[in-house]
Design an enzyme around this catalytic site. Structure first.
Site, PDB file in Angstrom:
ATOM      1  CG  ASP A  95      -2.303  -0.339   1.020  1.00 40.24           C
ATOM      2  OD1 ASP A  95      -2.765  -0.244  -0.140  1.00 40.24           O
ATOM      3  OD2 ASP A  95      -2.970  -0.740   1.998  1.00 40.24           O
ATOM      4  CD  GLU A 193     -11.880  -1.094   2.761  1.00 35.37           C
ATOM      5  OE1 GLU A 193     -10.827  -0.794   2.172  1.00 35.37           O
ATOM      6  OE2 GLU A 193     -11.980  -1.141   4.001  1.00 35.37           O
TER       7      GLU A 193
END
Ligand code: KIV
Length: 276
Positions: A95, A193
């Site tokens: 990330d 998400e």
């Protein structure tokens, strides 16, 4: 050795972005898990996970913060090094943390550090159409990118909490458009998400890249969960979209293998893990 995924590190080729295109074309579902250290990375790889995410969720599950915002690029490089040293087959995705991709040159240099120092093979960043130029610039350097739409935890304060995204028609339309633009910019993968299942299925059908869901229903091409959630060692309440795979009395390796198996067989996520 666990009895579900089997030891996949032996005599198997390294997973690449091409692997995920092949899975998408052949409609083969795949499992993704987070890891932040070498021991768990090895267990996860041995259980047959193809893509290991060194998520900035480490800010919450490893460092004990309330959000991912305090995580630094140095933290991400360190944990990516720990994971990548253990992985011989699985692809390692790192990330890009909060404010490490605020402009093109900063983004390219942050991606460089995660790949060159951390040993990742792909980077992930949060955001929609506003990130198109950044995604294109990183891809231009030969670095694969995974985009991340829906709930973007680095924007939690702007979003007003960890909330499902895309329930309103205008927001859903915007997400579909953003997914197309990110794909056109060269993104290789897309995370969705906390998105209503119908919207996530629509986006997964509309784009040619593999879509990895978390709280996005059964219709995405892959599922990702946070390791600590599936092992039942999360602080506080487990999110609705996750599942504790240790509950059936399995050991750690077999619990991870059960997650991989359930994703491949499309028995996870169930309706109880899904948002309308
Ligand atoms: O940081 C993370 O673990 C993530 C997943 C929740 C997708 O971004």
């Amino acid at each position: 050795m666990n009895t579900y995924g089997g030891d996949h590190t032996q005599k198997r080729k390294r997973v690449t972005v091409r692997t995920f295109s092949e899975y998408k074309q052949s409609k083969k579902k795949f499992a993704v898990l987070t890891a932040y250290d070498a021991s768990f990375a090895r267990l996860i790889e041995d259980a047959g996970v193809d893509l290991i995410l060194v998520g900035d969720s480490l800010g919450m599950v490893i460092q004990g913060h309330e959000t991912t915002i305090p995580v630094t690029l140095a933290d991400m490089v360190y944990h990516t090094q720990c994971v990548s040293r253990a992985c011989k087959r699985a692809m390692v995705m790192a990330d890009m943390p909060f404010m490490s991709y605020s402009n093109v040159s900063m983004a390219v240099d942050s991606a460089r550090q995660l790949i060159q120092k951390g040993g990742a093979q792909i980077v992930k960043l949060e955001g929609g159409a506003a990130q198109v130029e950044i995604v294109a610039a990183i891809v231009d350097q030969g670095i694969p990118v995974c985009a991340h739409l829906g709930l973007r935890p680095q924007s939690v304060h702007k979003l007003g909490g960890f909330r499902v995204q895309g329930r309103e028609a205008d927001c859903a339309k915007q997400m579909c458009e953003d997914a197309n633009k990110l794909q056109q910019a060269g993104a290789d993968l897309l995370v969705l998400e906390c998105v209503p299942a119908a919207l996530a299925s629509k986006i997964s059908e509309q784009v040619g890249i593999a879509v990895i869901g978390i709280g996005a229903g059964i219709g995405t091409d892959a599922q990702v969960l946070v390791l600590q959630d599936i092992l039942g060692i999360t602080f506080g309440k487990i999110p609705k979209f996750s599942k504790n795979f240790m509950q059936s009395g399995l050991g750690i390796g077999d619990a991870i293998g059960a997650f991989v198996n359930d994703v491949r067989q499309e028995t996870f996520p169930g309706p109880e893990h899904t948002f309308d």
